[in-house]
Design a protein around this motif. Structure first.
Motif, PDB file in Angstrom:
ATOM      1  N   ILE A 294       0.883  -1.174   0.000  1.00 38.83           N
ATOM      2  CA  ILE A 294       0.000   0.000   0.000  1.00 38.83           C
ATOM      3  C   ILE A 294       0.911   1.211   0.000  1.00 38.83           C
ATOM      4  O   ILE A 294       1.598   1.493   0.977  1.00 38.83           O
ATOM      5  CB  ILE A 294      -0.930   0.015   1.224  1.00 38.83           C
ATOM      6  N   VAL A 295       0.940   1.907  -1.122  1.00 40.38           N
ATOM      7  CA  VAL A 295       1.836   3.055  -1.287  1.00 40.38           C
ATOM      8  C   VAL A 295       1.035   4.315  -0.977  1.00 40.38           C
ATOM      9  O   VAL A 295       0.225   4.774  -1.772  1.00 40.38           O
ATOM     10  CB  VAL A 295       2.420   3.115  -2.715  1.00 40.38           C
ATOM     11  N   GLY A 296       1.232   4.864   0.224  1.00 39.88           N
ATOM     12  CA  GLY A 296       0.468   6.028   0.654  1.00 39.88           C
ATOM     13  C   GLY A 296       1.321   6.975   1.455  1.00 39.88           C
ATOM     14  O   GLY A 296       2.549   6.830   1.528  1.00 39.88           O
ATOM     15  N   LYS A 297       0.668   7.955   2.094  1.00 36.46           N
ATOM     16  CA  LYS A 297       1.425   8.921   2.894  1.00 36.46           C
ATOM     17  C   LYS A 297       1.008   8.935   4.361  1.00 36.46           C
ATOM     18  O   LYS A 297       1.568   9.665   5.157  1.00 36.46           O
ATOM     19  CB  LYS A 297       1.300  10.323   2.302  1.00 36.46           C
ATOM     20  N   TYR A 298       0.004   8.125   4.732  1.00 39.91           N
ATOM     21  CA  TYR A 298      -0.400   8.035   6.133  1.00 39.91           C
ATOM     22  C   TYR A 298       0.011   6.670   6.694  1.00 39.91           C
ATOM     23  O   TYR A 298      -0.692   6.050   7.480  1.00 39.91           O
ATOM     24  CB  TYR A 298      -1.916   8.210   6.272  1.00 39.91           C
ATOM     25  N   HIS A 346       3.847  -8.561  -5.104  1.00 38.07           N
ATOM     26  CA  HIS A 346       3.052  -9.204  -6.150  1.00 38.07           C
ATOM     27  C   HIS A 346       1.886  -8.335  -6.604  1.00 38.07           C
ATOM     28  O   HIS A 346       1.244  -8.639  -7.608  1.00 38.07           O
ATOM     29  CB  HIS A 346       2.505 -10.538  -5.629  1.00 38.07           C
ATOM     30  N   GLY A 347       1.598  -7.278  -5.861  1.00 32.79           N
ATOM     31  CA  GLY A 347       0.546  -6.343  -6.220  1.00 32.79           C
ATOM     32  C   GLY A 347       0.805  -5.007  -5.554  1.00 32.79           C
ATOM     33  O   GLY A 347       1.403  -4.947  -4.469  1.00 32.79           O
ATOM     34  N   ILE A 348       0.374  -3.926  -6.209  1.00 28.47           N
ATOM     35  CA  ILE A 348       0.577  -2.570  -5.682  1.00 28.47           C
ATOM     36  C   ILE A 348      -0.774  -1.867  -5.624  1.00 28.47           C
ATOM     37  O   ILE A 348      -1.518  -1.845  -6.607  1.00 28.47           O
ATOM     38  CB  ILE A 348       1.551  -1.761  -6.559  1.00 28.47           C
ATOM     39  N   LEU A 349      -1.075  -1.293  -4.461  1.00 27.34           N
ATOM     40  CA  LEU A 349      -2.305  -0.528  -4.290  1.00 27.34           C
ATOM     41  C   LEU A 349      -1.947   0.886  -3.869  1.00 27.34           C
ATOM     42  O   LEU A 349      -1.187   1.081  -2.908  1.00 27.34           O
ATOM     43  CB  LEU A 349      -3.203  -1.191  -3.238  1.00 27.34           C
ATOM     44  N   VAL A 350      -2.471   1.864  -4.602  1.00 27.49           N
ATOM     45  CA  VAL A 350      -2.292   3.272  -4.230  1.00 27.49           C
ATOM     46  C   VAL A 350      -3.650   3.806  -3.798  1.00 27.49           C
ATOM     47  O   VAL A 350      -4.583   3.865  -4.591  1.00 27.49           O
ATOM     48  CB  VAL A 350      -1.724   4.098  -5.396  1.00 27.49           C
ATOM     49  N   ASN A 373       4.437  -4.859 -15.388  1.00 30.19           N
ATOM     50  CA  ASN A 373       3.282  -5.784 -15.435  1.00 30.19           C
ATOM     51  C   ASN A 373       2.891  -6.322 -14.059  1.00 30.19           C
ATOM     52  O   ASN A 373       2.476  -7.477 -13.919  1.00 30.19           O
ATOM     53  CB  ASN A 373       3.561  -6.956 -16.380  1.00 30.19           C
ATOM     54  N   VAL A 374       3.029  -5.477 -13.032  1.00 33.97           N
ATOM     55  CA  VAL A 374       2.613  -5.843 -11.674  1.00 33.97           C
ATOM     56  C   VAL A 374       1.150  -5.443 -11.495  1.00 33.97           C
ATOM     57  O   VAL A 374       0.761  -4.318 -11.839  1.00 33.97           O
ATOM     58  CB  VAL A 374       3.479  -5.127 -10.617  1.00 33.97           C
ATOM     59  N   PRO A 375       0.287  -6.315 -10.979  1.00 32.32           N
ATOM     60  CA  PRO A 375      -1.113  -5.940 -10.735  1.00 32.32           C
ATOM     61  C   PRO A 375      -1.213  -4.669  -9.897  1.00 32.32           C
ATOM     62  O   PRO A 375      -0.499  -4.518  -8.890  1.00 32.32           O
ATOM     63  CB  PRO A 375      -1.673  -7.152  -9.987  1.00 32.32           C
ATOM     64  N   TYR A 376      -2.091  -3.764 -10.343  1.00 34.57           N
ATOM     65  CA  TYR A 376      -2.207  -2.439  -9.729  1.00 34.57           C
ATOM     66  C   TYR A 376      -3.670  -2.109  -9.503  1.00 34.57           C
ATOM     67  O   TYR A 376      -4.515  -2.323 -10.380  1.00 34.57           O
ATOM     68  CB  TYR A 376      -1.577  -1.390 -10.643  1.00 34.57           C
ATOM     69  N   LEU A 377      -3.963  -1.602  -8.309  1.00 33.87           N
ATOM     70  CA  LEU A 377      -5.292  -1.082  -8.011  1.00 33.87           C
ATOM     71  C   LEU A 377      -5.130   0.328  -7.458  1.00 33.87           C
ATOM     72  O   LEU A 377      -4.522   0.522  -6.397  1.00 33.87           O
ATOM     73  CB  LEU A 377      -6.023  -1.970  -6.996  1.00 33.87           C
TER      74      LEU A 377
END
Length: 547
Positions: A294-298, A346-350, A373-377
């Motif tokens: 989970i790529v976030g700032k909090y 294996h997956g990236i969520l922003v 080609n990494v799954p992204y949401l």
């Protein structure tokens, strides 16, 4: 007429009143009763919508557009009952309503006081929808003894007296600390907490005691004696591996039976706990593990993304895999190559968010997912960052950015691929907003329809071309860039019914790359995972097997 359970807390905060309330709701449902859960918060903010996530965790949004406490997310996830505006209120809202009535002259010149005017306003709120359900569970935020909570405690005391005998009970959650040095489980804090509660006229019928150790019968009897509670109504609440074990754990401790006995409901219907047994089985019997960033700032406070973390867990349940979530601070690679930080996932969520801080890192995360080609949401801001990345690096809009960032900087720096939404359709009405408006409650909030493109990946995910999802945002992707972006391969696969507002984008040549303007995590449940999260984890699982 509903029966009422008022849930209070003592000794320390964050003991799990919300989870205990949600688990009790699930257990009452398992016995065939209908329930609704409510949260009464003592803070003076009108709602948590303008609070920093570091102050209050995530803001949970209802279908009808209320910004509420994250505990309402627990209520929905455990019971499946969609929360409403009338399920969350704060001192700020109560006092605001009272003062508005005073200004209109509704009180006919009376001196406005906490008792009866504030307490009456609280009681009026509590009984909304009284005839709709069998049980109304009302959680009071904070702990007994907090000065802010006194009007709420007084209101529920009055409310219980106004109702027929046997219509209301009180459940109090406390802490039994374990002193390792002396090898003792200490009951005194619980005794003092109940004494404080009784001093304001409230006698608990059920005590839920958080404890790291089993509660011996001797201590249970002692608590019952000194707190004037039946020993069988002293319920142990132990730490669990998963919050979704709570309904079964509380049932084993007799919580639901204690509540029904307090209402003199006999014989009690037998519970059907098959749903929760299946949930527990899916948690513990998995076929593998996937790593999701989970790529976030909090990222320093996990509660800021509470519903997202839970929805990922639900997606794992749907695929019988364990989802290992890691929090990645987007600011770390604002000026760095993200590969060393992201290549193990294996997956990236922003996720969503507000403001410019960390956005360049989120854009790089979207670029990494697209090119590797990494799954992204991407959710809300996460979708906008994916669109900006596509505009800059594929569609030739080199200065692509968001109007939000220009507003923060006070000058124009970007070509606004994302702009401030000033007008939209909500039902039969046109909503208009301006940058100078108050911040609270002025976004596009609540459930809106979207139309999905035939043959798109998201149409396959949902199994339909008509969906309804919850929104919370001020900024939108500008549809005027649609043609340029679609020529570059980024498909606008979901639109508002009038075709003006992009709701979903996806890369047509990518294994699984989807961005959504709404918040699907808010509608996911352990027994009904949201299809986007179920499919995202499925794609991440497939990706893990290629590593």
């Amino acid at each position: 007429m509903a029966r009422y359970v008022f849930i209070t807390g003592g000794v320390v905060s964050s003991l799990g009143k919300g989870l205990a309330s949600a688990a009790l709701g699930a257990l009452l449902q398992a016995r065939g009763f209908s329930v609704r859960l409510r949260k009464l918060d003592p803070y003076l903010n009108v709602d948590p919508g303008t609070m920093s996530p570091y102050e209050h965790g995530e803001v949970f949004v209802t279908d009808d557009g209320a910004e509420t406490d994250l505990d309402l997310g627990h209520y929905e996830r455990f019971t499946g009952v969609a929360a409403r505006k009338t399920d969350s209120v704060s001192s700020g809202r109560i006092y605001s309503n009272v003062l508005e009535k005073e200004r209109r002259g509704d009180y006919l010149g009376k001196t406005i006081q906490v008792i009866p005017h504030v307490t009456n306003e609280i009681k009026d709120f509590i009984e909304i929808g009284d005839d709709e359900v069998d049980f109304m569970l009302c959680e009071i935020g904070g702990t007994v003894g907090d000065i802010e909570g006194l009007p709420f405690f007084e209101a529920i005391r009055q409310f219980s007296q106004d109702r027929p005998r046997g219509q209301c009970i009180f459940m109090h959650l406390t802490l039994l600390p374990w002193l390792a040095a002396s090898g003792e489980l200490k009951t005194k804090p619980t005794q003092h907490s109940v004494k404080e509660l009784r001093s304001i006229g409230l006698q608990p019928d059920v005590l839920v005691c958080r404890s790291e150790q089993p509660i011996p019968d001797k201590e249970r009897a002692k608590i019952g004696l000194f707190c004037n509670v039946r020993p069988e109504n002293v319920i142990a609440a132990y730490d669990l591996n998963s919050i979704y074990e709570a309904p079964l754990a509380y049932h084993e401790q007799g919580l639901d039976q204690a509540v029904l006995d307090a209402f003199d409901i006999s014989p009690a219907p037998k519970p059907d706990l098959s749903v929760w047994r299946d949930v527990k089985d899916r948690i513990h019997n998995t076929d593998g593990e996937v790593n999701v960033a989970i790529v976030g700032k909090y990222t320093q406070l996990e509660d800021a993304y509470k519903s997202i973390k839970e929805a990922l867990t639900h997606g794992g349940m749907a695929n019988r895999v364990r989802v290992k979530v890691e929090w990645v601070d987007a600011e770390i690679f604002d000026d760095e190559d993200p590969a060393p930080h992201l290549e193990k996932f294996h997956g990236i969520l922003v996720p969503g968010g507000f403001g410019e801080r960390g956005t360049e890192g989120k854009i790089k995360a979207a670029q990494f997912a697209r090119t590797r080609n990494v799954p992204y949401l991407g959710i809300c801001l996460g979708m906008q960052m994916a669109v900006i990345e596509a505009a800059r690096n594929v569609a030739g809009v080199k200065d692509a950015g968001s109007e939000e960032f220009d507003h923060e900087a006070g000058r124009k720096r970007f070509e606004p691929v994302v702009y401030h939404l000033k007008e939209w359709v909500q039902g039969n009405y046109t909503v208009k907003r301006d940058l100078g408006d108050d911040k609270g409650g002025t976004m596009r909030l609540g459930a809106y329809d979207a139309v999905l493109a035939e043959g798109s990946k998201v149409a396959g995910v949902y199994g339909t071309t008509a969906i309804e999802e919850r929104h919370r945002h001020r900024y939108e992707v500008d549809v005027k860039y649609r043609d340029k972006l679609e020529k570059a391969g980024l498909r606008f696969s979901g639109m508002s019914p009038d075709g003006r507002l992009p709701e979903i984008v996806e890369w047509t040549d990518h294994p699984w790359f989807i961005g959504v303007q709404f918040h699907p995590e808010l509608k996911s449940k352990p027994f009904a995972p949201h299809p986007l999260f179920a499919e995202f984890i499925r794609a991440a699982t497939a990706s893990s097997r290629l590593f």
